[in-house]
Scaffold this active site. Structure first.
Site, PDB file in Angstrom:
ATOM      1  N   ARG A   1       1.129   1.809  -5.986  1.00 47.42           N
ATOM      2  CA  ARG A   1       1.359   0.807  -4.948  1.00 47.42           C
ATOM      3  C   ARG A   1       0.109   0.003  -4.609  1.00 47.42           C
ATOM      4  O   ARG A   1       0.180  -1.025  -3.948  1.00 47.42           O
ATOM      5  CB  ARG A   1       1.825   1.493  -3.664  1.00 47.42           C
ATOM      6  CG  ARG A   1       3.288   1.780  -3.670  1.00 47.42           C
ATOM      7  CD  ARG A   1       3.667   2.342  -2.332  1.00 47.42           C
ATOM      8  NE  ARG A   1       5.086   2.190  -2.133  1.00 47.42           N
ATOM      9  CZ  ARG A   1       5.634   1.269  -1.357  1.00 47.42           C
ATOM     10  NH1 ARG A   1       4.885   0.420  -0.694  1.00 47.42           N
ATOM     11  NH2 ARG A   1       6.929   1.203  -1.230  1.00 47.42           N
TER      12      ARG A   1
ATOM     13  N   GLU B   1       0.123  -8.675 -18.583  1.00 52.14           N
ATOM     14  CA  GLU B   1      -0.209  -7.823 -17.438  1.00 52.14           C
ATOM     15  C   GLU B   1      -0.901  -6.527 -17.842  1.00 52.14           C
ATOM     16  O   GLU B   1      -1.726  -6.018 -17.089  1.00 52.14           O
ATOM     17  CB  GLU B   1       1.000  -7.562 -16.535  1.00 52.14           C
ATOM     18  CG  GLU B   1       2.053  -6.625 -17.083  1.00 52.14           C
ATOM     19  CD  GLU B   1       3.148  -6.309 -16.058  1.00 52.14           C
ATOM     20  OE1 GLU B   1       4.302  -6.216 -16.458  1.00 52.14           O
ATOM     21  OE2 GLU B   1       2.835  -6.152 -14.863  1.00 52.14           O
TER      22      GLU B   1
ATOM     23  N   LYS C   1       4.788  -8.848 -20.149  1.00 52.94           N
ATOM     24  CA  LYS C   1       4.345  -7.473 -20.420  1.00 52.94           C
ATOM     25  C   LYS C   1       2.966  -7.482 -21.060  1.00 52.94           C
ATOM     26  O   LYS C   1       2.070  -6.761 -20.654  1.00 52.94           O
ATOM     27  CB  LYS C   1       5.358  -6.847 -21.364  1.00 52.94           C
ATOM     28  CG  LYS C   1       5.973  -5.568 -21.168  1.00 52.94           C
ATOM     29  CD  LYS C   1       6.654  -5.092 -19.951  1.00 52.94           C
ATOM     30  CE  LYS C   1       6.384  -5.710 -18.630  1.00 52.94           C
ATOM     31  NZ  LYS C   1       7.504  -5.662 -17.711  1.00 52.94           N
TER      32      LYS C   1
ATOM     33  N   TRP D   1      -3.862  -1.852  -1.381  1.00 52.97           N
ATOM     34  CA  TRP D   1      -3.846  -3.098  -2.156  1.00 52.97           C
ATOM     35  C   TRP D   1      -4.232  -4.175  -1.139  1.00 52.97           C
ATOM     36  O   TRP D   1      -3.458  -4.494  -0.246  1.00 52.97           O
ATOM     37  CB  TRP D   1      -2.456  -3.366  -2.728  1.00 52.97           C
ATOM     38  CG  TRP D   1      -2.427  -4.502  -3.711  1.00 52.97           C
ATOM     39  CD1 TRP D   1      -2.648  -4.411  -5.056  1.00 52.97           C
ATOM     40  CD2 TRP D   1      -2.157  -5.876  -3.436  1.00 52.97           C
ATOM     41  NE1 TRP D   1      -2.528  -5.660  -5.627  1.00 52.97           N
ATOM     42  CE2 TRP D   1      -2.237  -6.576  -4.664  1.00 52.97           C
ATOM     43  CE3 TRP D   1      -1.870  -6.596  -2.272  1.00 52.97           C
ATOM     44  CZ2 TRP D   1      -2.030  -7.948  -4.768  1.00 52.97           C
ATOM     45  CZ3 TRP D   1      -1.658  -7.961  -2.374  1.00 52.97           C
ATOM     46  CH2 TRP D   1      -1.742  -8.621  -3.609  1.00 52.97           C
TER      47      TRP D   1
ATOM     48  N   GLU E   1       9.786 -12.265 -20.922  1.00 54.80           N
ATOM     49  CA  GLU E   1       9.497 -10.892 -20.506  1.00 54.80           C
ATOM     50  C   GLU E   1       8.427 -10.257 -21.406  1.00 54.80           C
ATOM     51  O   GLU E   1       7.502  -9.602 -20.924  1.00 54.80           O
ATOM     52  CB  GLU E   1      10.801 -10.074 -20.512  1.00 54.80           C
ATOM     53  CG  GLU E   1      10.650  -8.594 -20.231  1.00 54.80           C
ATOM     54  CD  GLU E   1       9.921  -8.254 -18.943  1.00 54.80           C
ATOM     55  OE1 GLU E   1       9.733  -9.130 -18.092  1.00 54.80           O
ATOM     56  OE2 GLU E   1       9.502  -7.098 -18.810  1.00 54.80           O
TER      57      GLU E   1
ATOM     58  N   CYS F   1       0.834  -1.189   0.000  1.00 57.98           N
ATOM     59  CA  CYS F   1       0.000   0.000   0.000  1.00 57.98           C
ATOM     60  C   CYS F   1       0.874   1.245   0.000  1.00 57.98           C
ATOM     61  O   CYS F   1       2.045   1.195   0.337  1.00 57.98           O
ATOM     62  CB  CYS F   1      -0.878  -0.009   1.246  1.00 57.98           C
ATOM     63  SG  CYS F   1      -1.782  -1.543   1.412  1.00 57.98           S
TER      64      CYS F   1
ATOM     65  N   LYS G   1       2.783  -1.791  -7.811  1.00 58.75           N
ATOM     66  CA  LYS G   1       4.170  -1.617  -8.269  1.00 58.75           C
ATOM     67  C   LYS G   1       5.166  -2.211  -7.291  1.00 58.75           C
ATOM     68  O   LYS G   1       6.209  -2.704  -7.695  1.00 58.75           O
ATOM     69  CB  LYS G   1       4.421  -0.116  -8.438  1.00 58.75           C
ATOM     70  CG  LYS G   1       5.791   0.245  -8.964  1.00 58.75           C
ATOM     71  CD  LYS G   1       5.886  -0.015 -10.438  1.00 58.75           C
ATOM     72  CE  LYS G   1       7.251   0.312 -10.998  1.00 58.75           C
ATOM     73  NZ  LYS G   1       7.468  -0.363 -12.290  1.00 58.75           N
TER      74      LYS G   1
ATOM     75  N   HIS H   1       5.878 -31.031 -27.263  1.00 58.76           N
ATOM     76  CA  HIS H   1       5.689 -31.923 -26.115  1.00 58.76           C
ATOM     77  C   HIS H   1       4.367 -31.623 -25.406  1.00 58.76           C
ATOM     78  O   HIS H   1       4.180 -32.009 -24.260  1.00 58.76           O
ATOM     79  CB  HIS H   1       6.882 -31.806 -25.163  1.00 58.76           C
ATOM     80  CG  HIS H   1       8.166 -32.199 -25.823  1.00 58.76           C
ATOM     81  ND1 HIS H   1       8.467 -33.501 -26.126  1.00 58.76           N
ATOM     82  CD2 HIS H   1       9.192 -31.461 -26.306  1.00 58.76           C
ATOM     83  CE1 HIS H   1       9.640 -33.557 -26.743  1.00 58.76           C
ATOM     84  NE2 HIS H   1      10.094 -32.320 -26.868  1.00 58.76           N
TER      85      HIS H   1
ATOM     86  N   ASN I   1       1.089  -0.333   6.058  1.00 59.82           N
ATOM     87  CA  ASN I   1       1.524  -1.121   4.896  1.00 59.82           C
ATOM     88  C   ASN I   1       2.241  -2.346   5.446  1.00 59.82           C
ATOM     89  O   ASN I   1       3.126  -2.217   6.292  1.00 59.82           O
ATOM     90  CB  ASN I   1       2.491  -0.276   4.047  1.00 59.82           C
ATOM     91  CG  ASN I   1       3.131  -1.088   2.940  1.00 59.82           C
ATOM     92  OD1 ASN I   1       2.538  -2.049   2.452  1.00 59.82           O
ATOM     93  ND2 ASN I   1       4.334  -0.705   2.551  1.00 59.82           N
ATOM     94  N   GLY I   2       1.831  -3.526   4.997  1.00 64.71           N
ATOM     95  CA  GLY I   2       2.467  -4.755   5.487  1.00 64.71           C
ATOM     96  C   GLY I   2       1.415  -5.760   5.900  1.00 64.71           C
ATOM     97  O   GLY I   2       0.236  -5.613   5.559  1.00 64.71           O
TER      98      GLY I   2
HETATM   99  C1  F6R Z   1       6.210  -6.581 -14.283  1.00 61.25           C
HETATM  100  C2  F6R Z   1       6.825  -6.115 -13.057  1.00 61.25           C
HETATM  101  C3  F6R Z   1       7.002  -7.090 -11.964  1.00 61.25           C
HETATM  102  C4  F6R Z   1       8.251  -6.747 -11.137  1.00 61.25           C
HETATM  103  C5  F6R Z   1       8.328  -7.661  -9.907  1.00 61.25           C
HETATM  104  C6  F6R Z   1       9.581  -7.404  -9.107  1.00 61.25           C
HETATM  105  O1  F6R Z   1       6.152  -5.569 -15.246  1.00 61.25           O
HETATM  106  O2  F6R Z   1       7.155  -4.965 -12.914  1.00 61.25           O
HETATM  107  O3  F6R Z   1       7.043  -8.391 -12.426  1.00 61.25           O
HETATM  108  O4  F6R Z   1       9.374  -6.919 -11.933  1.00 61.25           O
HETATM  109  O5  F6R Z   1       7.209  -7.433  -9.110  1.00 61.25           O
HETATM  110  O6  F6R Z   1       9.629  -6.088  -8.648  1.00 61.25           O
HETATM  111  P1  F6R Z   1      10.982  -5.418  -8.236  1.00 61.25           P
HETATM  112  O7  F6R Z   1      11.829  -5.316  -9.462  1.00 61.25           O
HETATM  113  O8  F6R Z   1      10.587  -4.095  -7.697  1.00 61.25           O
HETATM  114  O9  F6R Z   1      11.622  -6.313  -7.218  1.00 61.25           O
END
Ligand code: F6R
Length: 615
Positions: free
Chosen positions: A27, A495, A492, A85, A488, A2, A610, A511, A109-110
């Site tokens: 967040r 998500e 992208k 969140w 990757e 959060c 994030k 397979h 937060n936590g």
């Molecule tokens: C996807 C994305 C996440 C982060 C993951 C790790 O676009 O951003 O998969 O890469 O949550 O986050 P960090 O890099 O902050 O440890």
């Protein structure tokens, strides 16, 4: 996960809190809330702030809360705010923060893991209005509060198990915000005008560039005039100030409709800045980071821990290091690390990669590795973050603030650091002659310009994205490094666009997965590695034979006949190991355009946040 913000100062806090919460929404954006202590002149006395904080909260976005607060004419010069969140309890107004219990109002937060036991111990059943662990903490704090806030906070923290960052108001101490944390970050800053705190440096940047991170289990006390820091024994602690070097203007959208596009477009600059920061006289150099060549030369193996996109950067590094240095590299999902009886020791160099520097799984895995005596290096974007502090050495990526939830520029700057680290390792082990180093560095230094070239072709990439707008599934296939790139690219796409997408090592398709290929299925195939090209092309023919529509991304020099493919995109030519850079940017843009054209909230995809500070 959060977002937390607090303000006590000379002006009205409401707009500052709401503006900051909008910045922190990345967040968590399930619900939002604010508590403000209104200013009242008390019976001709000079006391100006008194009374119980007023709380406004709602489900949904900060924009909703803004309307509510303005309708209700909320005002005051001391307050706290929260973007949620959800972990404990559904998305409801009751579960939104702030939570009040008795004389205590707080945001959290936590996760308080022993909340059920605390409810029982302090007889809270039936006395709580929300389902949250945070309200339980407020009740425990109120239980201990006897006019001595530091003592009450100390007693509360002794009872809590889990992670927390709190911003707390006591109703009989108007104008002051108290904060304590364990694992979950809280940063504090101050100017003549006000003192503020936040879960995140992003909220500090528009205010000032000087801040500090509250040390774990210390208490910060913010008043209009002052910031004080105490340890758990109530002794004053000296503050360790840090400086943010992100430009304030980097925190706006810079004329783009979404942060994600802006951040994709920033890549040539930030990759260039990251590379230049760690190159001295034409060689990679991490001397300023205290990374001696022995660490890189003496390790027998490497273990990379990370999550999501950062994990994918780690997979690229594995291919590079194994090919160039010839030592074994494990890449482990940080969230699984502790459950597989990890074997790391003094001879294992552990690299933790993280944009936010706060991902709890990565942090815990890193701490474990240190306790095993492993040398540790963190590759982190956010200065002073928990992972940066917990590692023996830290190399910062200079991506600047990344606000879009989907990571783009943080990933490519992580790659830039990993390319440099690989080269330094080769030098430390005396594996490369000068000439080889020169060629490698020359190619690395070309990356920003090559990416500029990709960005200049964004409309061409937009047309590729158009073909996927109505797809239910998109498969991505490639081998070796191409497969890592696609993991990757696929993350992208799913998500931000909500299209189901999977990356497959193309040799694995037959397979099982090839059963899913139909005429309705776009397949993105990436072919950038000379040594794998023939095998990759024959795997592509296998899916074409099942009717798949193939979008081929291939190195320009390998001109393929366009007729065989639904779409073809020629990638600029770099040495094979560097092809990951331009190819990733193409895949980022595809994901971005699909999401934007579907009318989605590109920067804040559903269910995500994030910064992932819960396990
Ligand atoms: C996807 C994305 C996440 C982060 C993951 C790790 O676009 O951003 O998969 O890469 O949550 O986050 P960090 O890099 O902050 O440890």
């Amino acid at each position: 996960m959060c977002g937390i913000i607090g303000y006590t100062g000379k002006k009205d806090a409401l707009d500052f809190l709401l503006d900051s919460m909008e910045l922190l929404e990345y967040r968590g954006y399930d619900s939002a809330g604010i508590a403000l202590t209104e200013e009242r002149s008390a019976d001709n006395s000079s006391q100006e702030t008194k009374g119980v904080p007023r709380i406004m909260k709602c489900t949904g976005r900060v924009s909703e809360l803004r309307k509510l607060c303005h309708e209700e004419k909320l005002s005051g010069s001391c307050g706290i705010g929260h973007t949620r969140w959800s972990t404990h309890g559904k998305v409801t107004v009751e579960n939104a923060h702030p939570h009040r219990f008795g004389r205590v109002t707080l945001v959290h937060n936590g996760i308080i893991e022993n909340a059920p036991a605390l409810i029982e111990k302090y007889d809270l059943e039936g006395r709580l209005v929300s389902e949250t662990d945070s309200e339980v903490a407020a009740a425990v704090l109120d239980h201990f509060y006897r006019k001595d806030p530091l003592e009450a906070i100390r007693k509360m923290t002794l009872k809590l198990k889990g992670t927390f960052g709190f911003a707390i108001l006591f109703e009989d101490i108007p104008g002051k915000i108290f904060s304590v944390r364990n694992v979950s970050p809280i940063v504090v800053a101050g100017t003549e005008e006000a003192k503020i705190l936040s879960s995140d440096v992003a909220a500090i940047v528009p205010f000032t560039n000087r801040y500090f991170v509250i040390p774990e289990l210390s208490v910060a006390v913010l008043s209009k005039e002052d910031i004080e820091l105490y340890d758990m024994a109530g002794e004053a602690v000296e503050i360790d100030w840090l400086t943010v070097d992100w430009d304030i203007h980097h925190s706006d959208k810079g004329g783009y409709p979404f942060y994600m596009e802006k951040e994709i477009m920033e890549q040539p600059r930030v990759i260039g800045e990251t590379i230049n920061a760690y190159v001295k006289e034409g060689k990679p150099d991490f001397g300023k980071e205290g990374i001696q060549d022995e660490i890189l030369a003496d390790c027998k193996r490497i273990c990379i821990i990370a999550c999501g996109t950062a994990l994918h950067a780690g997979l690229v590094a594995k291919s590079l290091i194994q090919a160039m240095i010839g030592i074994h590299v494990d890449v482990v999902m940080a969230s699984e690390f502790m459950y597989n009886d990890p074997v790391v020791d003094k001879e294992t160099l552990v690299l933790a990669i993280s944009q936010s520097g706060e991902t709890i799984d990565t942090l815990e895995a890193l701490k474990f590795a240190r306790s095993c005596g492993s040398p540790t290096i963190a590759i982190v974007n956010v200065k002073g973050s928990s992972i940066a502090m917990a590692a023996e050495h830290v190399i910062y990526t200079l991506a600047g603030m990344e606000i879009a939830v989907a990571s783009t520029k943080a990933y490519t700057t992580q790659l830039a650091v990993l390319y440099l680290l690989t080269a330094r390792m080769a030098l430390a082990r005396k594996l490369w002659p000068q000439e080889k180093l020169g060629e490698y560095m020359k190619e690395l230094l070309r990356v920003p310009e090559v990416i500029e070239g990709i960005l200049a072709r964004k409309e061409e990439i937009h047309h590729l994205a158009d073909t996927m707008l109505n797809a239910r599934d998109v498969f991505m296939i490639g081998r070796g490094l191409d497969y890592s790139i696609l993991l990757e690219g696929s993350l992208k796409l799913k998500e931000v666009s909500y299209i189901h997408s999977e990356a497959y090592a193309s040799g694995e398709l037959k397979h099982g997965t090839i059963a899913l290929i139909t005429e309705e299925t776009p397949v993105i195939a990436v072919v950038t590695q000379d040594k794998l090209k023939d095998k990759e092309l024959s795997n592509i023919r296998e899916v074409q034979a099942r009717g798949a529509k193939v979008i081929l991304l291939i190195k320009e020099e390998k001109e393929e006949q366009c007729e065989n493919y639904w779409k073809i995109f020629y990638l600029p030519v770099m040495q094979d190991e560097f092809m990951v850079m331009p190819t990733s940017v193409v895949l980022q843009l595809i994901a971005y355009y699909v999401s934007a054209d579907k009318g989605l909230d590109v920067d804040k995809p559903r269910n995500l946040a994030k910064v992932v500070t819960v396990e």
